[in-house]
Design an enzyme around this catalytic site. Sequence first.
Site, short mmCIF file in Angstrom:
data_model
loop_
_atom_site.label_atom_id
_atom_site.label_comp_id
_atom_site.label_asym_id
_atom_site.label_seq_id
_atom_site.Cartn_x
_atom_site.Cartn_y
_atom_site.Cartn_z
N GLU A 47 -43.78 -19.36 -43.48
CA GLU A 47 -45.13 -18.73 -43.89
C GLU A 47 -46.06 -19.79 -44.36
O GLU A 47 -46.15 -20.37 -45.54
CB GLU A 47 -44.91 -17.65 -45.20
CG GLU A 47 -46.13 -17.11 -45.59
CD GLU A 47 -45.78 -15.93 -46.81
OE1 GLU A 47 -44.62 -15.72 -47.10
OE2 GLU A 47 -46.90 -16.01 -47.48
N ARG A 51 -54.44 -20.44 -47.83
CA ARG A 51 -55.03 -20.80 -48.95
C ARG A 51 -55.86 -22.10 -48.98
O ARG A 51 -56.31 -22.63 -50.17
CB ARG A 51 -54.01 -20.86 -50.17
CG ARG A 51 -53.47 -19.56 -50.69
CD ARG A 51 -52.90 -19.61 -52.12
NE ARG A 51 -51.57 -19.13 -52.00
CZ ARG A 51 -50.69 -19.50 -53.03
NH1 ARG A 51 -51.05 -20.20 -53.96
NH2 ARG A 51 -49.51 -19.08 -53.05
N LYS A 134 -42.93 -6.93 -48.89
CA LYS A 134 -42.92 -7.97 -50.02
C LYS A 134 -42.87 -7.61 -51.38
O LYS A 134 -43.79 -6.66 -51.52
CB LYS A 134 -44.08 -8.81 -49.61
CG LYS A 134 -44.37 -10.05 -50.61
CD LYS A 134 -45.18 -11.20 -49.88
CE LYS A 134 -45.93 -11.86 -51.08
NZ LYS A 134 -46.43 -13.21 -50.68
O1 ELE Z 1 -50.21 -16.56 -50.94
C1 ELE Z 1 -49.54 -15.72 -50.89
O2 ELE Z 1 -49.87 -14.54 -50.35
C2 ELE Z 1 -48.37 -15.66 -51.33
O3 ELE Z 1 -47.30 -15.50 -50.44
C3 ELE Z 1 -48.10 -16.20 -52.54
C4 ELE Z 1 -46.40 -16.72 -52.58
O4 ELE Z 1 -45.71 -15.70 -52.59
C5 ELE Z 1 -46.41 -17.36 -53.89
O5 ELE Z 1 -47.39 -18.27 -54.28
C6 ELE Z 1 -44.99 -18.22 -53.66
O6 ELE Z 1 -44.50 -18.34 -55.04
P1 ELE Z 1 -43.74 -19.60 -55.43
O7 ELE Z 1 -42.47 -19.67 -54.71
O8 ELE Z 1 -43.50 -19.12 -56.93
O9 ELE Z 1 -44.52 -20.59 -55.47
#
Ligand code: ELE
Length: 213
Positions: A47, A51, A134
């Site tokens: 994924e 961003r 999700k």
């Molecule tokens: O940007 C998005 O739509 C996302 O998917 C957010 C992510 O799920 C998290 O940023 C992952 O989280 P961490 O594994 O805690 O770093």
Amino acid sequence: MTPEQQSAKAREICALAPVVPVLVIHDVAHAKPLAKALVAGGLPALEVTLRTPAALDVIRAMAEVEGGVVGAGTLLTPADVKAAKAAGAQFGVAPGATDRLIGACEDEGLPLLAGAVTASEVMTLLEKGFTMAKFFPAETSGGAAALKALGAPLPQMTFCPTGGISPDNVASYLSLSNVACVGGSWVAPKGLMEKGDWARITELAHAAAALPR
Ligand SMILES: O=C(O)C(=O)C[C@H](O)[C@H](O)COP(=O)(O)O
């Protein structure tokens, strides 16, 4: 592509491995070596979050890596859906769900994993025909205990929890009957990407791919 078809595809993608790496990539030069390292470690579904300014180019580059199934994360608008699809994304992930976003994924034929954390949000997605979602942000929304509790009245929905998941808590999610896989960024740390330590990333991927579920 109907919500039912989208969820069927999302289920196939989640079945590939217990962990979907969530990637925030600033340098397009990292795209191919990173995708190759993760696929070699046994994590084919990737994924790429929208961003960073490089994200669409990263998707384009990763889509050429054999064995990878590249999706776009952080889909917020219909324009994001169109751009992700055009770049070669095979699936999409969103932090939440809006009617416009869902409509765009139907129109573009992009399987969507939409975000839901409350019973009403899950019921709304089920009503539309989705059976995969999700669970985001997982840890701060009650974590595995909340997901387990949601699963009692709403067993029809299967989740990919994401957000705050790490090697320390991943097992509590993967052991749940309503979890197909988890998303996490820990398999592709920024520091290792900057150093170009692709071998270490493959090791992290191997460990994640071997997690029982
Ligand atoms: O940007 C998005 O739509 C996302 O998917 C957010 C992510 O799920 C998290 O940023 C992952 O989280 P961490 O594994 O805690 O770093």
